[in-house]
Scaffold this motif. Sequence first.
Motif, mmCIF file in Angstrom:
data_model
loop_
_atom_site.group_PDB
_atom_site.id
_atom_site.type_symbol
_atom_site.label_atom_id
_atom_site.label_comp_id
_atom_site.label_asym_id
_atom_site.label_seq_id
_atom_site.Cartn_x
_atom_site.Cartn_y
_atom_site.Cartn_z
ATOM 1 N N MET A 160 0.849 -1.250 -0.033
ATOM 2 C CA MET A 160 0.001 -0.068 0.073
ATOM 3 C C MET A 160 0.876 1.320 -0.037
ATOM 4 S SD MET A 160 -3.070 -0.850 2.672
ATOM 5 C CE MET A 160 -3.918 0.725 2.730
ATOM 6 N N LEU A 161 1.861 1.294 0.805
ATOM 7 C CA LEU A 161 2.929 2.354 0.985
ATOM 8 C C LEU A 161 3.597 2.215 -0.517
ATOM 9 C CD1 LEU A 161 3.731 4.609 2.802
ATOM 10 C CD2 LEU A 161 5.654 2.808 3.474
ATOM 11 N N GLU A 162 3.912 1.658 -1.116
ATOM 12 C CA GLU A 162 4.461 1.618 -2.429
ATOM 13 C C GLU A 162 3.668 2.309 -3.257
ATOM 14 O OE1 GLU A 162 6.425 -1.804 -4.344
ATOM 15 O OE2 GLU A 162 7.213 -2.311 -2.503
ATOM 16 N N GLU A 163 2.332 1.907 -3.510
ATOM 17 C CA GLU A 163 1.136 2.516 -4.389
ATOM 18 C C GLU A 163 1.119 3.863 -4.150
ATOM 19 O OE1 GLU A 163 -3.394 1.681 -5.645
ATOM 20 O OE2 GLU A 163 -2.247 0.060 -4.395
ATOM 21 N N MET A 164 1.105 4.262 -2.762
ATOM 22 C CA MET A 164 0.951 5.689 -2.383
ATOM 23 C C MET A 164 2.146 6.379 -2.812
ATOM 24 S SD MET A 164 0.694 7.321 1.637
ATOM 25 C CE MET A 164 -0.805 6.456 1.712
ATOM 26 N N HIS A 165 3.363 5.999 -2.795
ATOM 27 C CA HIS A 165 4.445 6.681 -3.259
ATOM 28 C C HIS A 165 4.351 6.792 -4.644
ATOM 29 C CE1 HIS A 165 8.513 7.953 -3.041
ATOM 30 N NE2 HIS A 165 8.850 7.152 -4.075
ATOM 31 N N GLU A 166 3.826 5.740 -5.548
ATOM 32 C CA GLU A 166 3.980 5.921 -6.946
ATOM 33 C C GLU A 166 2.610 7.151 -7.327
ATOM 34 O OE1 GLU A 166 3.312 2.366 -8.916
ATOM 35 O OE2 GLU A 166 5.017 1.601 -8.165
ATOM 36 N N VAL A 167 1.435 7.020 -6.501
ATOM 37 C CA VAL A 167 0.552 7.947 -6.753
ATOM 38 C C VAL A 167 0.868 9.416 -6.620
ATOM 39 C CG1 VAL A 167 -1.830 8.725 -5.989
ATOM 40 C CG2 VAL A 167 -1.468 6.499 -6.483
ATOM 41 N N LEU A 168 1.509 9.572 -5.302
ATOM 42 C CA LEU A 168 2.296 10.925 -5.059
ATOM 43 C C LEU A 168 3.112 11.289 -6.247
ATOM 44 C CD1 LEU A 168 2.541 10.682 -1.202
ATOM 45 C CD2 LEU A 168 0.846 11.927 -2.323
ATOM 46 N N ALA A 169 3.970 10.482 -6.653
ATOM 47 C CA ALA A 169 4.864 10.712 -7.642
ATOM 48 C C ALA A 169 4.263 11.146 -8.991
ATOM 49 C CB ALA A 169 5.851 9.683 -7.899
ATOM 50 N N ASN A 170 3.115 10.519 -9.261
ATOM 51 C CA ASN A 170 2.247 10.776 -10.629
ATOM 52 C C ASN A 170 1.524 12.227 -10.453
ATOM 53 O OD1 ASN A 170 2.977 8.674 -11.853
ATOM 54 N ND2 ASN A 170 1.728 7.343 -10.897
#
Length: 212
Positions: A160-170
């Motif tokens: 979930m944290l990885e997904e959040m990191h990617e969402v924030l980067a996008n």
Amino acid sequence: MTDLASHTTKVPTVRVWDPLVRVFHWTLVAAFTIAWLSADELSTVHEIAGYGIAALVAFRLVWGLIGSRYARFAGFVKRPGTTLAYPGDMLRGKERRYLGHNPAGAAMIVALLVTLSGTAFSGWLLEEPDRMAMLPEGPQIVAPAFADGDNAYGNGGEGMLEEMHEVLANLMLLLVALHVGGIVLASIRHHENLARAMITGDKRSPAPGDIG
């Protein structure tokens, strides 16, 4: 013979962006670009760029409190009503020129800093799994979402944290695109090169009706 220089009218300028703001701005651009390009293949470079971004954001938060006039948050962050009204004024072609950040630009600066902070922090947590234990426990309603006994600090939480990191980067990419678009639009509407102003530090002196 008439001196050609006599036909050239020099536009009066005023210093707006101090050297530290300018160095911060372009260094952040470089650091984010490096972090984005190195995300998949060069993990060490990505981590170093991430730490650089975190340091730059920390500096900007401090400088926003104690820095020069146009660098301070108190000088450019406006009330919600003023901020929301500004895009409407732009659509009607009635927006006023601000010597520093206009209300829409100020809101974008805040959004960029918040998103960068979240991106850097989530990346820092991912770097060492044990750091995830620093997070507060999530609501119990989340527990069933983790299979095979995963919990907020296990494999499921890390995913979930990885997904959040990617969402924030996008999200950062989207904000950057909007930021650049706003700069281009404001440059055209007010007949000044705002990107160049962030290099030289100087902008056209305020005219009647402008907000200094």
